[in-house]
Scaffold this active site. Structure first.
Site, PDB file in Angstrom:
ATOM      1  N   GLN A  97      59.247  20.365  83.636  1.00 21.50           N
ATOM      2  CA  GLN A  97      60.072  19.195  83.266  1.00 21.50           C
ATOM      3  C   GLN A  97      61.103  19.592  82.211  1.00 21.50           C
ATOM      4  OE1 GLN A  97      60.526  16.053  84.255  1.00 21.50           O
ATOM      5  NE2 GLN A  97      59.073  16.220  85.946  1.00 21.50           N
ATOM      6  N   SER A  98      61.652  20.774  82.305  1.00 18.01           N
ATOM      7  CA  SER A  98      62.537  21.279  81.248  1.00 18.01           C
ATOM      8  C   SER A  98      63.852  20.493  81.111  1.00 18.01           C
ATOM      9  CB  SER A  98      62.851  22.753  81.535  1.00 18.01           C
ATOM     10  OG  SER A  98      63.897  23.195  80.705  1.00 18.01           O
TER      11      SER A  98
END
Ligand SMILES: Cc1ncc(COP(=O)(O)O)c(C=O)c1O
Length: 332
Positions: free
Chosen positions: A75-76
């Site tokens: 989920q960067s």
């Protein structure tokens, strides 16, 4: 300090707002909490990486790159904002995603992963926790090179000396804003992860002689591991700026205990912080970074770490898209 000698792209329009949070302050019972809205920076949606990328992408363009390569967690925010800058610049973008929590990478995930696909990421390589990310990104760069293209590798979080300049620029912006708005800040609270934000801000404060202590709340490490990282980053930024100063170790202040049980894994204090800011000020935090950082500010307030009349500035570093990957936890 002269930042104008470094090539820079512009992705935001003017300074981000510096605001007082009256309802949140009242709910907390003091200190007086202010916010620096770096979640409103440019790119889609912006956050702390926007400031770093202004310098990093300018360097990539100067070197003739046609593809940005970077890395992060599933989920960067950093990957999403890098991709968003690539789209704006007409570049391609590839990620190496580290599955830090086994089984956490899902092809159909929401949040930032959905945006990776919507913005048209060219390729994603998923690797297990503990992989040497620099090597993995270099492999992607070599592959691109063999196809006659040119890659530019951006380290995790955009945290190197050049990226850190983005938060030197933030320090200068903040100094000017405090002057113009007549606001006196006693302490700054910021998230501390790959360390470019905390380290860059500290370098900017030292270089501009801003004597406001900075507290970095760890999002993945306790102080024994985080302090050396931030110290190294701050020193690298000072060296790049040729300030001729040694960053005093005691000015690198990190607080731990709020990120557990693990990077990106929710805890009840994060949920309380996200709900509290949403319900008092209608401001969105995120579950991985700013929610845990605000949990730190709340926890420190309750532990008496701040005077009640102190003016504490929370630097909002963005991240809201990840909320959608954690909906059931946040409304449980
Ligand atoms: C929303 C948000 N806040 C804070 C951080 C931590 O910043 P840094 O990696 O510069 O320490 C990140 C890093 O990815 C982030 O995405």
């Amino acid at each position: 300090m002269d930042l104008a000698r470094f090539p820079r792209r512009r992705y935001s329009h003017g300074p981000t707002p510096l605001e007082f949070l009256p309802n949140f302050t009242k709910a907390l019972g003091g200190p007086r909490v202010f916010i620096k809205r770096d979640d409103l920076l440019g790119l889609a949606p912006g956050g702390n990486k926007t400031r770093k990328l202004e310098f990093l992408v300018a360097d990539a363009l100067a070197r003739g790159a046609d593809t940005l390569i970077t890395c992060g967690a599933p989920q960067s925010n950093h990957c999403r904002i890098t991709l968003s800058a690539a789209v704006k610049e007409g570049l391609k973008c590839r990620f190496v995603i580290e599955e830090r929590v086994p089984g956490s990478y899902r092809e159909d995930a929401s949040g930032n992963h959905f945006l990776f696909r919507l913005f048209g990421v060219e390729a994603i390589t998923v690797v297990p926790a503990g992989t040497n990310m620099a090597n993995a990104m270099q492999q992607v760069a070599d592959e691109i090179e063999r196809a006659g293209r040119r890659g530019y590798v951006i380290p995790g979080g955009g945290s190197n000396a050049l990226g850190g300049l983005g938060y030197v620029a933030c320090a200068q912006e903040l100094q000017q804003q405090c002057f113009e708005q007549g606001v006196r800040i006693d302490r700054v609270v910021v998230g501390s992860g790959s360390s470019g934000t905390h380290g860059g801000l500290l370098a900017g404060f030292l270089g501009n002689r801003i004597h406001i202590p900075i507290v970095g709340i760890g999002v993945s490490r306790d102080p024994a591991d985080q302090v050396p990282l931030v110290h190294k980053e701050a020193q690298a930024v000072c060296d790049l700026l040729e300030l001729g100063l040694t960053v005093p170790r005691e000015q690198v202040v990190c607080v731990g205990g709020y990120w557990q049980p693990k990077y990106s894994v929710p805890n009840p204090r994060m949920v309380e912080a996200v709900q509290m800011l949403a319900r008092t000020e209608a401001i969105l935090l995120d579950p991985v970074y700013t929610g845990k950082v605000m949990a730190g500010l709340i926890g420190m307030s309750r532990d008496g770490a701040f005077r009640r009349d102190e003016n504490v500035l929370f630097v909002h570093t963005g991240g809201a898209p990840a909320l959608h990957a954690y909906e059931s936890t946040l409304l449980a």
